[in-house]
Write an enzyme that holds these catalytic residues in place. Structure first.
Site, PDB file in Angstrom:
ATOM      1  N   GLY A  39       0.827  -1.206   0.000  1.00  0.00           N
ATOM      2  CA  GLY A  39       0.000   0.000   0.000  1.00  0.00           C
ATOM      3  C   GLY A  39       0.859   1.252   0.000  1.00  0.00           C
ATOM      4  O   GLY A  39       2.084   1.174  -0.120  1.00  0.00           O
ATOM      5  N   LEU A  79      -7.608  -6.423   6.986  1.00  0.00           N
ATOM      6  CA  LEU A  79      -7.470  -6.391   5.523  1.00  0.00           C
ATOM      7  C   LEU A  79      -6.012  -6.509   5.088  1.00  0.00           C
ATOM      8  O   LEU A  79      -5.730  -6.646   3.896  1.00  0.00           O
ATOM      9  CB  LEU A  79      -8.040  -5.066   4.981  1.00  0.00           C
ATOM     10  CG  LEU A  79      -9.508  -5.019   4.550  1.00  0.00           C
ATOM     11  CD1 LEU A  79     -10.444  -5.523   5.636  1.00  0.00           C
ATOM     12  CD2 LEU A  79      -9.907  -3.601   4.157  1.00  0.00           C
ATOM     13  N   LYS A  97       2.379 -15.153   6.877  1.00  0.00           N
ATOM     14  CA  LYS A  97       2.318 -14.731   8.288  1.00  0.00           C
ATOM     15  C   LYS A  97       1.177 -13.762   8.573  1.00  0.00           C
ATOM     16  O   LYS A  97       0.526 -13.839   9.613  1.00  0.00           O
ATOM     17  CB  LYS A  97       3.652 -14.093   8.703  1.00  0.00           C
ATOM     18  CG  LYS A  97       4.767 -15.110   8.882  1.00  0.00           C
ATOM     19  CD  LYS A  97       5.991 -14.445   9.490  1.00  0.00           C
ATOM     20  CE  LYS A  97       7.078 -15.456   9.798  1.00  0.00           C
ATOM     21  NZ  LYS A  97       8.304 -14.821  10.299  1.00  0.00           N
ATOM     22  N   ASN A 105      -3.345 -13.165  16.342  1.00  0.00           N
ATOM     23  CA  ASN A 105      -3.102 -12.065  17.296  1.00  0.00           C
ATOM     24  C   ASN A 105      -4.318 -11.145  17.386  1.00  0.00           C
ATOM     25  O   ASN A 105      -4.703 -10.700  18.476  1.00  0.00           O
ATOM     26  CB  ASN A 105      -1.877 -11.245  16.873  1.00  0.00           C
ATOM     27  CG  ASN A 105      -0.581 -12.036  17.015  1.00  0.00           C
ATOM     28  OD1 ASN A 105      -0.525 -13.001  17.785  1.00  0.00           O
ATOM     29  ND2 ASN A 105       0.437 -11.655  16.266  1.00  0.00           N
ATOM     30  N   TYR A 151      -0.812 -17.678  -0.875  1.00  0.00           N
ATOM     31  CA  TYR A 151      -1.971 -16.800  -0.677  1.00  0.00           C
ATOM     32  C   TYR A 151      -3.230 -17.631  -0.401  1.00  0.00           C
ATOM     33  O   TYR A 151      -3.903 -17.443   0.610  1.00  0.00           O
ATOM     34  CB  TYR A 151      -2.153 -15.949  -1.924  1.00  0.00           C
ATOM     35  CG  TYR A 151      -3.255 -14.915  -1.850  1.00  0.00           C
ATOM     36  CD1 TYR A 151      -3.134 -13.797  -1.026  1.00  0.00           C
ATOM     37  CD2 TYR A 151      -4.406 -15.032  -2.636  1.00  0.00           C
ATOM     38  CE1 TYR A 151      -4.144 -12.826  -0.987  1.00  0.00           C
ATOM     39  CE2 TYR A 151      -5.401 -14.071  -2.606  1.00  0.00           C
ATOM     40  CZ  TYR A 151      -5.273 -12.969  -1.778  1.00  0.00           C
ATOM     41  OH  TYR A 151      -6.266 -12.002  -1.749  1.00  0.00           O
ATOM     42  N   LYS A 155      -5.139 -17.833   3.210  1.00  0.00           N
ATOM     43  CA  LYS A 155      -6.510 -17.342   3.382  1.00  0.00           C
ATOM     44  C   LYS A 155      -7.417 -18.464   3.886  1.00  0.00           C
ATOM     45  O   LYS A 155      -8.316 -18.228   4.686  1.00  0.00           O
ATOM     46  CB  LYS A 155      -7.042 -16.780   2.063  1.00  0.00           C
ATOM     47  CG  LYS A 155      -6.357 -15.481   1.619  1.00  0.00           C
ATOM     48  CD  LYS A 155      -6.709 -14.310   2.524  1.00  0.00           C
ATOM     49  CE  LYS A 155      -6.200 -12.989   1.980  1.00  0.00           C
ATOM     50  NZ  LYS A 155      -6.441 -11.857   2.884  1.00  0.00           N
ATOM     51  N   TYR A 165     -11.523 -19.650  16.650  1.00  0.00           N
ATOM     52  CA  TYR A 165     -11.673 -18.647  17.726  1.00  0.00           C
ATOM     53  C   TYR A 165     -13.143 -18.408  18.044  1.00  0.00           C
ATOM     54  O   TYR A 165     -13.501 -18.132  19.189  1.00  0.00           O
ATOM     55  CB  TYR A 165     -10.962 -17.340  17.361  1.00  0.00           C
ATOM     56  CG  TYR A 165      -9.500 -17.364  17.780  1.00  0.00           C
ATOM     57  CD1 TYR A 165      -9.118 -16.931  19.044  1.00  0.00           C
ATOM     58  CD2 TYR A 165      -8.529 -17.861  16.938  1.00  0.00           C
ATOM     59  CE1 TYR A 165      -7.795 -16.977  19.452  1.00  0.00           C
ATOM     60  CE2 TYR A 165      -7.195 -17.914  17.330  1.00  0.00           C
ATOM     61  CZ  TYR A 165      -6.831 -17.470  18.589  1.00  0.00           C
ATOM     62  OH  TYR A 165      -5.531 -17.518  18.986  1.00  0.00           O
ATOM     63  N   ARG A 192      -2.361  -6.046 -11.235  1.00  0.00           N
ATOM     64  CA  ARG A 192      -3.777  -6.425 -11.319  1.00  0.00           C
ATOM     65  C   ARG A 192      -4.384  -5.908 -12.615  1.00  0.00           C
ATOM     66  O   ARG A 192      -4.082  -4.811 -13.081  1.00  0.00           O
ATOM     67  CB  ARG A 192      -4.534  -5.970 -10.077  1.00  0.00           C
ATOM     68  CG  ARG A 192      -4.236  -6.947  -8.948  1.00  0.00           C
ATOM     69  CD  ARG A 192      -5.085  -6.700  -7.753  1.00  0.00           C
ATOM     70  NE  ARG A 192      -4.458  -5.791  -6.817  1.00  0.00           N
ATOM     71  CZ  ARG A 192      -4.948  -5.557  -5.602  1.00  0.00           C
ATOM     72  NH1 ARG A 192      -6.049  -6.158  -5.219  1.00  0.00           N
ATOM     73  NH2 ARG A 192      -4.331  -4.732  -4.790  1.00  0.00           N
TER      74      ARG A 192
END
Ligand code: NAD
Ligand code: UDP
Length: 317
Positions: A39, A79, A97, A105, A151, A155, A165, A192
């Protein structure tokens, strides 16, 4: 409507920055966390004077920074993750990770605060799908060691961790499966397809269709996608939900459409198809329509025109 203290990871990314805009407009207070790996600060530069928005630099592959754990939260949107094939292959370990360790976390943080947590999953959970269009009940067709596996499997793990959880600790969770979304602020260097074609067409360079271009995607304009996120977050529905636009198009047709919209005379060339590139992808959004009363409103022609206008300005053309 009550206002919330909201944590958004990946707030300087494409979707995170638009989500920040939309939540600020509703009166909420937001802290964004981002490492800027894919980003950019530029995506939230317009929020510099906004008292209810702050941005913290931190890499979430590490334990959560104290500036995050010292506060309490009502809502968490997770996100943060490289999101394009170019981005996640370049940052494979980070991708694994941030979708696994960081998710866990953040689940602990949500449990501590009784916060509701929303995780950004993906249509990539369906892999190269054998069922078409894809319903949420489809388990997918994923290569566990392929060039998208860091990826796709991260996911899928994220979804599993979220459900664990919820079941074991009672965390209040939401899972969105995002289908290809486009619009202003997509990075121009992460490959993309919509922005790649627009940039090439505006510069008069060849449009690079990978393979024959018969593979399909279903493209959702960012404004619609963000409305879907917020509706899902505030709904009572906790199982994975597809949010995307079922308007399916082949990549060759998309290249022609974008070239036309840009008024460009670029040629269309064919480059090699990357391994494991899904041949077709289209969301079944029956569930989102039924549970959220949500559906996309912005047609591809309109969304692409807005996106072209943004990059025309950005490129000064
Ligand atoms: P993006 O790359 O523009 O945004 C992701 C943001 O996360 C970036 O600002 C990046 O710097 C940040 N980030 C990545 N790893 C981080 C880390 N370790 N620590 C802190 N920040 C980190 O991508 P996007 O399109 O906005 O995607 C946002 C989320 O939506 C991602 O989780 C992605 O997997 C998911 N998603 C997006 C699409 C889409 O079409 N845009 C489709 C499916 C899923
Ligand atoms: N694609 C293409 N030319 C490009 C970039 C992408 O033809 O310059 C194709 C790619 O092969 C894929 C589709 O466009 O079939 C969407 O690619 P993108 O990287 O946007 O996202 P994906 O859906 O594959 O994650």
């Amino acid at each position: 409507m009550s206002t919330h203290r909201i944590l958004i990871t990946g707030a300087a990314g494409f979707l995170g920055s638009h989500l920040s805009d939309a939540l600020l407009a509703q009166g909420h207070t937001i802290v964004g966390v981002d490492s800027f790996v894919t980003g950019s600060k530029e995506n939230v530069a317009h929020l510099a004077g906004e008292k209810r928005f702050s941005l913290l630099e931190a890499d979430l592959v590490n334990p959560l920074p104290s500036a995050v754990t010292e506060k309490t939260w009502d809502r968490i949107y997770h996100l943060a993750s490289p999101a394009s094939p170019v981005g996640y292959v370049k940052h494979q370990i980070t991708t694994l990770k941030v979708n696994s360790l960081a998710t866990m976390n953040l689940m602990e943080l949500a449990q501590r605060d009784g916060a509701r947590i929303f995780v950004a999953s993906t249509s990539e959970c369906y892999g190269d799908p054998l069922e078409h269009p894809q319903k949420e009940t489809y388990w997918g067709h994923v290569n566990p060691i392929g060039m998208r596996s860091m990826y796709d499997e991260a996911k899928r793990f994220m979804e599993a961790a979220t459900m664990a959880y919820r079941r074991e600790r009672g965390v209040d969770t939401r899972i969105v499966r995002i289908f290809n979304t486009y619009g202003p602020r997509l990075a121009q260097n992460d490959g993309r397809v919509v922005v790649a074609f627009i940039t090439q067409a505006l510069r008069g360079e060849p449009l690079t269709v990978q393979g024959e271009g018969s593979q399909t995607r279903s493209l959702c304009y960012v404004e619609d996608e963000i409305q879907g996120f917020m509706a899902l977050m505030e709904s009572d529905y906790h199982l994975p939900m597809n949010i995307g636009n079922p308007d399916e198009v082949s990549m060759l047709d998309l290249a022609k459409e974008i070239r036309e919209l840009c008024g460009s005379r670029s040629e269309i060339i064919h480059t090699p198809l990357p391994p494991d590139d899904p041949k077709q992808r289209c969301p079944d959004i029956t569930l989102a329509r039924k549970i959220l009363g949500w559906e996309p409103r912005i047609a591809r022609q309109e969304g692409l025109a807005r996106t072209v206008a943004f990059y025309r300005r950005k490129l000064g053309m």
